[in-house]
Design a protein around this motif. Sequence first.
Motif, PDB file in Angstrom:
ATOM      1  N   GLU A  68       5.554   3.438   1.006  1.00  7.07           N
ATOM      2  CA  GLU A  68       5.065   2.215   0.837  1.00  7.07           C
ATOM      3  C   GLU A  68       5.218   1.304   2.047  1.00  7.07           C
ATOM      4  O   GLU A  68       5.981   1.731   2.940  1.00  7.07           O
ATOM      5  CB  GLU A  68       5.827   1.514  -0.298  1.00  7.07           C
ATOM      6  CG  GLU A  68       5.525   2.085  -1.531  1.00  7.07           C
ATOM      7  CD  GLU A  68       6.484   1.553  -2.786  1.00  7.07           C
ATOM      8  OE1 GLU A  68       7.257   0.581  -2.571  1.00  7.07           O
ATOM      9  OE2 GLU A  68       6.331   1.686  -3.922  1.00  7.07           O
ATOM     10  N   GLU A  69       4.041   0.561   2.170  1.00 11.81           N
ATOM     11  CA  GLU A  69       3.865  -0.141   3.368  1.00 11.81           C
ATOM     12  C   GLU A  69       3.411  -1.801   3.008  1.00 11.81           C
ATOM     13  O   GLU A  69       2.372  -1.366   2.218  1.00 11.81           O
ATOM     14  CB  GLU A  69       2.952   0.440   4.400  1.00 11.81           C
ATOM     15  CG  GLU A  69       2.975  -0.258   5.677  1.00 11.81           C
ATOM     16  CD  GLU A  69       1.595   0.382   6.520  1.00 11.81           C
ATOM     17  OE1 GLU A  69       1.511   0.009   7.629  1.00 11.81           O
ATOM     18  OE2 GLU A  69       1.208   1.513   5.925  1.00 11.81           O
ATOM     19  N   VAL A 108       1.192  -4.781   3.580  1.00 12.73           N
ATOM     20  CA  VAL A 108       0.080  -5.251   4.498  1.00 12.73           C
ATOM     21  C   VAL A 108      -0.169  -6.815   4.112  1.00 12.73           C
ATOM     22  O   VAL A 108      -0.480  -7.123   2.876  1.00 12.73           O
ATOM     23  CB  VAL A 108      -1.076  -4.407   4.036  1.00 12.73           C
ATOM     24  CG1 VAL A 108      -2.218  -4.900   4.945  1.00 12.73           C
ATOM     25  CG2 VAL A 108      -0.798  -2.780   4.257  1.00 12.73           C
ATOM     26  N   SER A 140      -3.411   4.707   5.978  1.00  8.66           N
ATOM     27  CA  SER A 140      -3.954   4.607   4.683  1.00  8.66           C
ATOM     28  C   SER A 140      -4.921   3.276   4.689  1.00  8.66           C
ATOM     29  O   SER A 140      -5.393   2.933   3.399  1.00  8.66           O
ATOM     30  CB  SER A 140      -2.902   4.667   3.547  1.00  8.66           C
ATOM     31  OG  SER A 140      -1.805   3.603   4.099  1.00  8.66           O
ATOM     32  N   TRP A 141      -4.846   2.480   5.653  1.00  8.52           N
ATOM     33  CA  TRP A 141      -5.788   1.377   5.481  1.00  8.52           C
ATOM     34  C   TRP A 141      -5.952   1.147   7.098  1.00  8.52           C
ATOM     35  O   TRP A 141      -5.450   1.453   8.048  1.00  8.52           O
ATOM     36  CB  TRP A 141      -5.084   0.093   4.859  1.00  8.52           C
ATOM     37  CG  TRP A 141      -3.793  -0.166   5.428  1.00  8.52           C
ATOM     38  CD1 TRP A 141      -2.630   0.334   5.634  1.00  8.52           C
ATOM     39  CD2 TRP A 141      -3.773  -1.511   6.640  1.00  8.52           C
ATOM     40  NE1 TRP A 141      -1.706  -0.305   6.334  1.00  8.52           N
ATOM     41  CE2 TRP A 141      -2.432  -1.519   6.934  1.00  8.52           C
ATOM     42  CE3 TRP A 141      -4.636  -2.088   6.813  1.00  8.52           C
ATOM     43  CZ2 TRP A 141      -1.882  -2.342   7.703  1.00  8.52           C
ATOM     44  CZ3 TRP A 141      -4.080  -3.297   7.840  1.00  8.52           C
ATOM     45  CH2 TRP A 141      -2.825  -3.307   8.146  1.00  8.52           C
ATOM     46  N   VAL A 171       0.671  -1.182   0.144  1.00  3.83           N
ATOM     47  CA  VAL A 171      -0.078  -0.205   0.125  1.00  3.83           C
ATOM     48  C   VAL A 171       0.857   1.273  -0.024  1.00  3.83           C
ATOM     49  O   VAL A 171       1.583   1.385   0.960  1.00  3.83           O
ATOM     50  CB  VAL A 171      -0.989   0.090   1.153  1.00  3.83           C
ATOM     51  CG1 VAL A 171      -1.762   1.228   1.113  1.00  3.83           C
ATOM     52  CG2 VAL A 171      -1.763  -1.249   1.491  1.00  3.83           C
ATOM     53  N   ARG A 179       3.241   7.460  -8.579  1.00  3.12           N
ATOM     54  CA  ARG A 179       2.638   6.425  -9.445  1.00  3.12           C
ATOM     55  C   ARG A 179       1.391   6.996  -9.672  1.00  3.12           C
ATOM     56  O   ARG A 179       0.109   6.371  -9.495  1.00  3.12           O
ATOM     57  CB  ARG A 179       2.203   5.425  -8.330  1.00  3.12           C
ATOM     58  CG  ARG A 179       3.425   4.289  -8.498  1.00  3.12           C
ATOM     59  CD  ARG A 179       3.330   3.234  -7.390  1.00  3.12           C
ATOM     60  NE  ARG A 179       4.533   3.040  -6.985  1.00  3.12           N
ATOM     61  CZ  ARG A 179       5.146   3.738  -6.049  1.00  3.12           C
ATOM     62  NH1 ARG A 179       4.754   4.594  -5.359  1.00  3.12           N
ATOM     63  NH2 ARG A 179       6.298   3.250  -5.539  1.00  3.12           N
TER      64      ARG A 179
END
Lengths: 235, 197
Positions: free
Chosen positions: A205-206, A208, B143-144, A198, B196
């Motif tokens: 960036e990570e 998950v 973000s999640w 993600v 992106r």
Amino acid sequence: MAGQFERMDTENGTGGSASPDTFGRSDEEAEETVTMTPRELLTKLHTAWMNERLAPDLLPPQIEEIECMLELLRNMEVNTAKLEKKDIRLGVHKMEVDRIRYLISSYLRIRLAKIQEYCWDLQTKENTRNSQAPSLMSPEEQKFLKEYIENLESHLKNMGTQHMPRTMQALQPQTMSTSSNLDSFLFLRVSQDSSIIVDDADGREEEVSLEAGSQHIIRYRPVAKLVPSGSVDLV
Amino acid sequence: MSPTPEELEFFAGQEELEIMPRFDCPTMWLISGDLGPFKAGIPNKVPLWIALHLRAQNKCKIIPPPWLSKAYLEQLKELEIKSPLFTKMPSEHYMAMAKMIFEVCPQDIPDADCVKLLIKDIWDSRMSKLRTAVLTFIDKGASWAKVDNLTQLEMCSIRPFFTHSLEQLHRFRKTIQVARLYSAGNSSEEVRRRLRM
């Protein structure tokens, strides 16, 4: 009368009343793909409906599943016609057929609505598609898209642009076109363990890991590929 | 687009529960599976939509699922209030199922009024938890997030405004980032590549 009804083949649902050619085709399909019980097929359509409803973009169509289910429904209608009016099963069977028909038509309507909304974008995608890659639309949907765009353009021409000065008459689809917002957020349930990357708005960036059975709220873009493959279901 | 409550009820109709039939009938070969044979007075498992269809014609009595009872729900309520996280609900569609059964045959459920209140209480405490969770989520700028045990109706009730606001926030953050990268003298290709886009 009831005896005939009970003998209906529930294994693959293709009862004795199917005409030879449709019968043969559905058998072939069953061999090509995995053999599914009608119940599994129905569950698959339920998932397809949910995914299509919640995903921001158009998902690959479930043409074979729908054809197969329509065949089952036709057989079921032929068979229920043999039941007596006051038979308690008649109402139940009719309701089931109606429920599944509703599911299918609602599914197709959701798709048509998306095709209308993203028509130019989808047309571009369709035109630049590798001829080997499967289309995002069924042949009927492709026809619908083509006619919709033709009608829309001729409407815009007749109502608007033909009254404009000659230099401003050209329609520019690319300036009017809308495309699906892949950055929209959605809820999903994981059915197969997978891991995704993600990236947030800042470009960080990570990783998950999605464990089967867990539920997440997440942006669509990182998981977009997992939806058609069935690793995650939208809820 | 979020499914409507009616559409969720349609899906809740697939959930199975027991009925006490008042009729005899051989096995029904439905597309969703075989049902029966039915014998008057002997309980049988059927999908909710069939149960309600038969109940409306007075052809059966609905045996409420074990969780739709005062004792069970009181326990569940206690648990829900104590736990900081969402507890697992007995059914993905508990709210829709309860509503549908109450609409057709409240008399089949013992302590119906009490049960109704308990369900509402559980719903309220879950929703307030959900609102707090949403606030934390937005404050953190995550973000999640994991949302285990949240049921479909609960997701649908916050989906429209929640997902939309997250999208807007995402857009704002991205714009800031784009502006920052440009002012640092990056070319537009470089900005696109980094974000992106």
